[in-house]
Design a protein around this motif. Structure first.
Motif, mmCIF file in Angstrom:
data_model
loop_
_atom_site.group_PDB
_atom_site.id
_atom_site.type_symbol
_atom_site.label_atom_id
_atom_site.label_comp_id
_atom_site.label_asym_id
_atom_site.label_seq_id
_atom_site.Cartn_x
_atom_site.Cartn_y
_atom_site.Cartn_z
ATOM 1 N N VAL A 45 0.940 -1.296 -0.222
ATOM 2 C CA VAL A 45 -0.025 -0.106 0.056
ATOM 3 C C VAL A 45 1.237 1.349 -0.134
ATOM 4 O O VAL A 45 0.495 2.176 -0.740
ATOM 5 C CB VAL A 45 -1.416 -0.383 0.944
ATOM 6 C CG1 VAL A 45 -1.441 1.103 1.244
ATOM 7 C CG2 VAL A 45 -2.124 -1.543 1.068
ATOM 8 N N MET A 46 2.019 0.909 0.698
ATOM 9 C CA MET A 46 3.316 2.718 1.354
ATOM 10 C C MET A 46 3.617 2.745 -0.444
ATOM 11 O O MET A 46 3.528 3.616 -0.618
ATOM 12 C CB MET A 46 4.174 1.856 1.771
ATOM 13 C CG MET A 46 2.823 2.135 3.215
ATOM 14 S SD MET A 46 4.738 2.226 4.649
ATOM 15 C CE MET A 46 6.101 4.128 4.338
ATOM 16 N N ALA A 153 -1.096 4.040 4.639
ATOM 17 C CA ALA A 153 -1.581 2.931 4.668
ATOM 18 C C ALA A 153 -1.991 1.775 5.855
ATOM 19 O O ALA A 153 -2.309 1.074 5.801
ATOM 20 C CB ALA A 153 0.191 2.139 4.794
#
Length: 170
Positions: A45-46, A153
């Motif tokens: 996600v990051m 995130a």
């Protein structure tokens, strides 16, 4: 007042309590599998949010904003990784020390490097912020926006786990 453990399933206990000394700490195997993938999902996600953030900053404010966000996102990712590693090392040191000496309260000396990394991440953030602040070619606002990448995130991961649990109980 004292150490009281809930004895009803509605209060959060998964096993009947035999007294205040035996809290319910068993995690079901399917939840262990979910938790085991948390770090990998947060990292993915990051990366996705970082790339999208750099692209959005480039469109919004040009190269100085994109670089600022990219530097902030990188520092955020490093900080989260170092914090995760430090917490794991400290928790293992405390668990090992407690297993060897049940009355011990302090972690062993092997956790000194973990404490250093845990604290060094704040120095890195301050140093990067100062470098950007003294050099106006990079956007300080975008840098601070990038610093929030790990928080975003983790919020996405929390939402995923809530969704997973709600879907599982349908």
């Amino acid at each position: 007042m004292g150490d009281e453990t809930p004895s009803s399933p509605e209060a959060g206990s998964t096993t009947p309590s035999a007294g205040p000394e035996t809290p319910a700490t068993e995690i079901p195997p399917e939840e262990l599998v979910l938790l085991a993938g948390t770090e990998r999902r947060v990292a993915r996600v990051m990366v996705v949010m970082g790339v999208m953030g750099v692209a959005a900053c480039w469109w919004w404010g040009g190269a100085s904003w994109a670089v600022g966000f990219g530097v902030g996102a990188t520092v955020s990712a490093l900080s989260l990784q170092w914090m995760t590693t430090s917490v794991n090392v400290l928790a293992n040191a405390i668990a090992t020390q407690t297993d060897k000496h049940p009355g011990a309260k302090r972690p062993g000396s092997g956790s000194t490097a973990a404490v250093f990394r845990f604290l060094f991440r704040y120095a890195l953030i301050a140093l990067a912020g100062y470098a950007i602040f003294s050099n106006s070619a990079i956007s300080l606002e975008a840098f601070f926006g990038g610093l929030f990448l790990s928080i975003a995130a983790l919020l996405v991961e929390a939402g995923f786990q809530i969704y997973y649990e709600l879907r599982k109980h349908r």
